[in-house]
Design an enzyme around this catalytic site. Structure first.
Site, PDB file in Angstrom:
ATOM      1  N   GLY A  46       0.825  -1.197   0.000  1.00  0.00           N
ATOM      2  CA  GLY A  46       0.000   0.000   0.000  1.00  0.00           C
ATOM      3  C   GLY A  46       0.857   1.244   0.000  1.00  0.00           C
ATOM      4  O   GLY A  46       2.000   1.213   0.474  1.00  0.00           O
ATOM      5  N   CYS A  92       5.863  -0.438   7.082  1.00  0.00           N
ATOM      6  CA  CYS A  92       5.502   0.729   6.282  1.00  0.00           C
ATOM      7  C   CYS A  92       6.688   1.126   5.417  1.00  0.00           C
ATOM      8  O   CYS A  92       7.822   1.121   5.896  1.00  0.00           O
ATOM      9  CB  CYS A  92       5.132   1.878   7.223  1.00  0.00           C
ATOM     10  SG  CYS A  92       4.692   3.403   6.375  1.00  0.00           S
ATOM     11  N   LEU A  93       6.423   1.483   4.167  1.00  0.00           N
ATOM     12  CA  LEU A  93       7.518   1.895   3.273  1.00  0.00           C
ATOM     13  C   LEU A  93       8.216   3.159   3.785  1.00  0.00           C
ATOM     14  O   LEU A  93       9.369   3.400   3.447  1.00  0.00           O
ATOM     15  CB  LEU A  93       6.998   2.128   1.853  1.00  0.00           C
ATOM     16  CG  LEU A  93       6.505   0.884   1.104  1.00  0.00           C
ATOM     17  CD1 LEU A  93       5.944   1.272  -0.252  1.00  0.00           C
ATOM     18  CD2 LEU A  93       7.621  -0.140   0.953  1.00  0.00           C
TER      19      LEU A  93
HETATM   20 NI    NI Z   1       2.635   3.122   5.653  1.00  0.00          NI
END
Ligand code: NI
Length: 170
Positions: A46, A92-93
């Site tokens: 995402g 998370c990226l």
């Molecule tokens: Ni994230």
């Protein structure tokens, strides 16, 4: 198409509250395709526009094994959440290499515009529900580490600042 740089925690721009997308035009469509390319390239499931320093309510997601089922959510609103919540491991990226437990609703229904500007309702549970809640948090300036204790959060901050400094020196 272009790969976009992803903001890294604790970049203060990650705490910006996004504004609604006013019209799904060519600019937004180009942004969606760049965001999808960036998410797939980074092996993420995402990406919220906030993470690429665009502060509009736009999310791309793909939780499929085959990486061939993109979901685009523009101006997403949660219209229903399950009573039950679950603790899941999240990453998370924008917080590379860090994974920790966060409590989320088991299932959600979200109303949003799709990539063509059409209204759609998505009923999600499992990983997709977690991902939608995580990405929607980004749009209000919230990163998942903010659910952790201040002690843990500070350790993560220090670690990420240190690794970014080391990268710059290389
Ligand atoms: Ni994230």
């Amino acid at each position: 198409m272009a790969l976009l740089p992803i903001l890294r925690y604790p970049d203060p721009r990650l705490h910006t509250v996004a504004k609604p997308v006013s019209v799904v035009d060519a600019r937004i469509k180009a942004l969606i395709s760049d965001m999808l390319e960036t998410m797939y390239d980074a092996n993420g499931i995402g990406l919220a526009a906030t993470q690429i320093d665009v502060h509009e309510r736009l999310i791309v997601i793909d939780v499929s094994e085959e990486r061939d089922a993109p979901l685009v959510l523009i101006n997403p609103e949660l219209v229903w959440t399950s009573e039950e919540k679950h603790v899941n491991e999240e990453g998370c990226l924008s917080v590379p290499g860090i994974y920790d437990s966060v409590e989320r609703y088991n299932a959600v229904h979200v109303r949003a515009l799709d990539g063509q500007g059409q209204s759609q309702m998505t009923q999600a549970d499992g990983l997709l529900a977690v991902c939608i809640q995580h990405e929607m948090d980004h749009l209000v300036g919230k990163v998942f580490v903010e659910y952790l204790s201040p002690l843990k959060r500070n350790r993560i901050k220090t670690k990420l600042i240190k690794s970014q400094r080391e990268e710059l020196r290389r």
